[in-house]
Design an enzyme around this catalytic site. Structure first.
Site, PDB file in Angstrom:
ATOM      1  N   HIS A   9      -5.021   3.595 -55.806  1.00 24.83           N
ATOM      2  CA  HIS A   9      -3.850   2.886 -56.355  1.00 24.83           C
ATOM      3  C   HIS A   9      -3.626   3.137 -57.842  1.00 24.83           C
ATOM      4  CE1 HIS A   9      -6.873   0.005 -57.755  1.00 24.83           C
ATOM      5  NE2 HIS A   9      -6.004  -0.276 -58.706  1.00 24.83           N
TER       6      HIS A   9
HETATM    7  C1  UD1 Z   1      -3.394  -3.819 -61.248  1.00 22.87           C
HETATM    8  C2  UD1 Z   1      -4.187  -3.589 -62.516  1.00 22.87           C
HETATM    9  C3  UD1 Z   1      -5.390  -2.715 -62.171  1.00 22.87           C
HETATM   10  C4  UD1 Z   1      -6.184  -3.274 -61.010  1.00 22.87           C
HETATM   11  C5  UD1 Z   1      -5.242  -3.498 -59.834  1.00 22.87           C
HETATM   12  C6  UD1 Z   1      -5.960  -4.096 -58.631  1.00 22.87           C
HETATM   13  C7  UD1 Z   1      -2.867  -3.566 -64.613  1.00 22.87           C
HETATM   14  C8  UD1 Z   1      -2.306  -2.692 -65.659  1.00 22.87           C
HETATM   15  N1  UD1 Z   1      -3.399  -2.933 -63.542  1.00 22.87           N
HETATM   16  O1  UD1 Z   1      -2.891  -2.544 -60.830  1.00 22.87           O
HETATM   17  O2  UD1 Z   1      -6.229  -2.645 -63.301  1.00 22.87           O
HETATM   18  O3  UD1 Z   1      -7.192  -2.346 -60.622  1.00 22.87           O
HETATM   19  O4  UD1 Z   1      -4.190  -4.365 -60.241  1.00 22.87           O
HETATM   20  O5  UD1 Z   1      -5.142  -4.024 -57.484  1.00 22.87           O
HETATM   21  O6  UD1 Z   1      -2.831  -4.776 -64.745  1.00 22.87           O
HETATM   22  N2  UD1 Z   1       3.023  -4.250 -56.075  1.00 22.87           N
HETATM   23  C9  UD1 Z   1       3.526  -4.840 -54.948  1.00 22.87           C
HETATM   24  N3  UD1 Z   1       3.053  -6.079 -54.593  1.00 22.87           N
HETATM   25  C10 UD1 Z   1       2.114  -6.716 -55.330  1.00 22.87           C
HETATM   26  C11 UD1 Z   1       1.638  -6.106 -56.505  1.00 22.87           C
HETATM   27  C12 UD1 Z   1       2.081  -4.869 -56.855  1.00 22.87           C
HETATM   28  O7  UD1 Z   1       4.365  -4.299 -54.242  1.00 22.87           O
HETATM   29  O8  UD1 Z   1       1.712  -7.828 -54.930  1.00 22.87           O
HETATM   30  C13 UD1 Z   1       3.495  -2.883 -56.430  1.00 22.87           C
HETATM   31  C14 UD1 Z   1       4.733  -2.846 -57.232  1.00 22.87           C
HETATM   32  O9  UD1 Z   1       5.450  -1.691 -56.861  1.00 22.87           O
HETATM   33  C15 UD1 Z   1       4.199  -2.664 -58.653  1.00 22.87           C
HETATM   34  C16 UD1 Z   1       2.992  -1.795 -58.407  1.00 22.87           C
HETATM   35  O10 UD1 Z   1       2.493  -2.237 -57.143  1.00 22.87           O
HETATM   36  O11 UD1 Z   1       5.129  -2.116 -59.488  1.00 22.87           O
HETATM   37  C17 UD1 Z   1       1.920  -1.887 -59.433  1.00 22.87           C
HETATM   38  O12 UD1 Z   1       1.461  -3.220 -59.570  1.00 22.87           O
HETATM   39  P1  UD1 Z   1       0.784  -3.686 -60.947  1.00 22.87           P
HETATM   40  O13 UD1 Z   1       0.413  -5.102 -60.887  1.00 22.87           O
HETATM   41  O14 UD1 Z   1       1.627  -3.233 -62.050  1.00 22.87           O
HETATM   42  O15 UD1 Z   1      -0.504  -2.814 -61.020  1.00 22.87           O
HETATM   43  P2  UD1 Z   1      -1.588  -2.446 -59.931  1.00 22.87           P
HETATM   44  O16 UD1 Z   1      -1.420  -1.009 -59.557  1.00 22.87           O
HETATM   45  O17 UD1 Z   1      -1.674  -3.443 -58.824  1.00 22.87           O
END
Ligand code: UD1
Length: 355
Positions: free
Chosen positions: A205
């Site tokens: 991810h």
């Molecule tokens: C975040 C953390 C990362 C951690 C990970 C665990 C930051 C910068 N990154 O990454 O360190 O290892 O969580 O999972 O804080 N999305 C969904 N549903 C959700 C959450 C996210 O669809 O419930 C999708 C969205 O498209 C979003 C993308 O995932 O834009 C990224 O989510 P984000 O919270 O920005 O970062 P993670 O990749 O989850």
């Protein structure tokens, strides 16, 4: 004393479980703030349910967005939350935009901050997690370090006086859940299609493996060439990026499933012949379960897993193939992450240093 935990992402809910237990056992009041960074039920609600975590006292509902928007949205809401609950200590859980935003809000309003997972470093300044953890360590009043290596990083940055070695709280919950899974027979939640020891569990991810379509294609094709089925437990980010760029996550040996709840993930890893991941937590969980891990990154914060032979860093398709087919590492009884009592030590350190 009144301790406020600010959490927002899946691995933080796992760490919150033993901390919530330890805070209750010590007779302190615990306020839980969920930023809403992770909002899909499989990344959030199931952890509260399965790990017996009390419901959040406040939910900020920030959702997804660019780093600035996500971090800023938490910052904008935290003043009111901090003033409403007036905690004696704000505990943040590491790595994420939720951690940085909560730490900055709290220091500006003069609420003491404790940082769990302090001192972890990848030394890769392109990772958002690296900016977040360095800035949070320097903002924090108390740095709760999981390992000796993390303690050394804090000392190098002039933070030794604020640092306490408490061990890794994820180890606490992992051991509890592992014992529960084994006591219930440890059935593989992925079903009979995947025979014990005949498949790999994968998660991918991180921004560096998913944002660039060429890089994502390269990782997917490496997994597709594996010698056994690879079950990718797809985080919404990897699904979204694959859809955006027309990359199929069903190819050759690679097949995709939704993320698993925590006990099911542990059961699946125990049944697998190996883990392939870019997650921080899963590298360590694989080590603690003594399942070989291949980490699709150039560096790791959990260097002990590599030094002890249970984790190999691999990036090109050739490196990934060589790593997943390597012989099982030699046994070790090393406990670089503690013995499962870190949450109690963290709460004791907060009481001693902050109260
Ligand atoms: C975040 C953390 C990362 C951690 C990970 C665990 C930051 C910068 N990154 O990454 O360190 O290892 O969580 O999972 O804080 N999305 C969904 N549903 C959700 C959450 C996210 O669809 O419930 C999708 C969205 O498209 C979003 C993308 O995932 O834009 C990224 O989510 P984000 O919270 O920005 O970062 P993670 O990749 O989850």
């Amino acid at each position: 004393m009144k301790i406020m935990s600010v959490v927002g992402a899946r691995p933080q809910f796992v760490k919150l479980a033993p901390i919530a237990e330890a805070i209750a056992a010590a007779g302190h009041e615990h306020i839980i703030v969920h930023t809403g960074q992770h909002y899909d039920p499989m990344l959030s609600d199931v952890f509260f349910r399965d790990l017996g975590i009390p419901a959040p006292d406040a939910h900020l509902g920030v959702g997804s967005g660019t780093h600035g928007v996500q971090t800023g949205s938490i910052l904008a809401q935290m003043d009111e939350v901090l003033e409403r609950f007036s905690p004696d200590c704000v505990l943040v859980y590491g790595d994420t935009n939720s951690t940085l935003a909560a730490a900055v809000s709290a220091v500006k309003l003069h609420f003491p901050v404790a940082h769990l997972e302090a001192g972890l470093r990848s030394f890769n300044r392109e990772m958002p997690e690296e900016h977040n953890r360095v800035l949070t360590d320097h903002a924090a009043d108390l740095c709760l370090a999981p390992t000796e290596v993390a303690m050394a990083h804090l000392a190098q940055e002039g933070l030794a006086e604020r640092a306490v070695l408490v061990g890794d709280v994820m180890t606490d919950v992992l051991y509890q859940v592992r014992d529960r899974v084994l006591a219930s027979g440890g059935a593989n939640p992925l079903g009979g299609e995947f025979q014990p020891g005949e498949f790999y569990v994968a998660t991918i991810h991180r921004a560096e493996n998913t944002n660039d379509p060429e890089r994502l294609s390269e990782v997917v094709s490496a997994l597709a060439q594996a010698d056994k089925p690879v079950v990718l437990l797809a985080h919404p980010r990897v699904r979204a990026k694959a859809d955006e760029h027309g990359i199929s996550l069903e190819a050759g040996a690679l097949t995709t499933r939704d993320p698993l709840a925590y006990p099911e993930l542990i059961a699946a890893v125990l049944a697998s012949s190996g883990v392939i991941t870019d997650s921080g937590g899963l590298q360590k969980e694989a080590f603690l379960l003594r399942v070989p891990c291949t980490t699709v990154r150039h560096e790791t914060e959990w260097v002990e897993t590599v030094a002890l032979g249970w984790n190999v860093l691999a990036n090109t398709p050739e490196e990934i193939t060589a790593a997943i087919t390597r012989p099982t590492p030699g046994p070790t009884d090393a406990t670089p992450y503690g013995t499962g009592h870190a949450a109690g030590a963290a709460v004791a350190a907060i009481s001693a240093r902050i109260a």
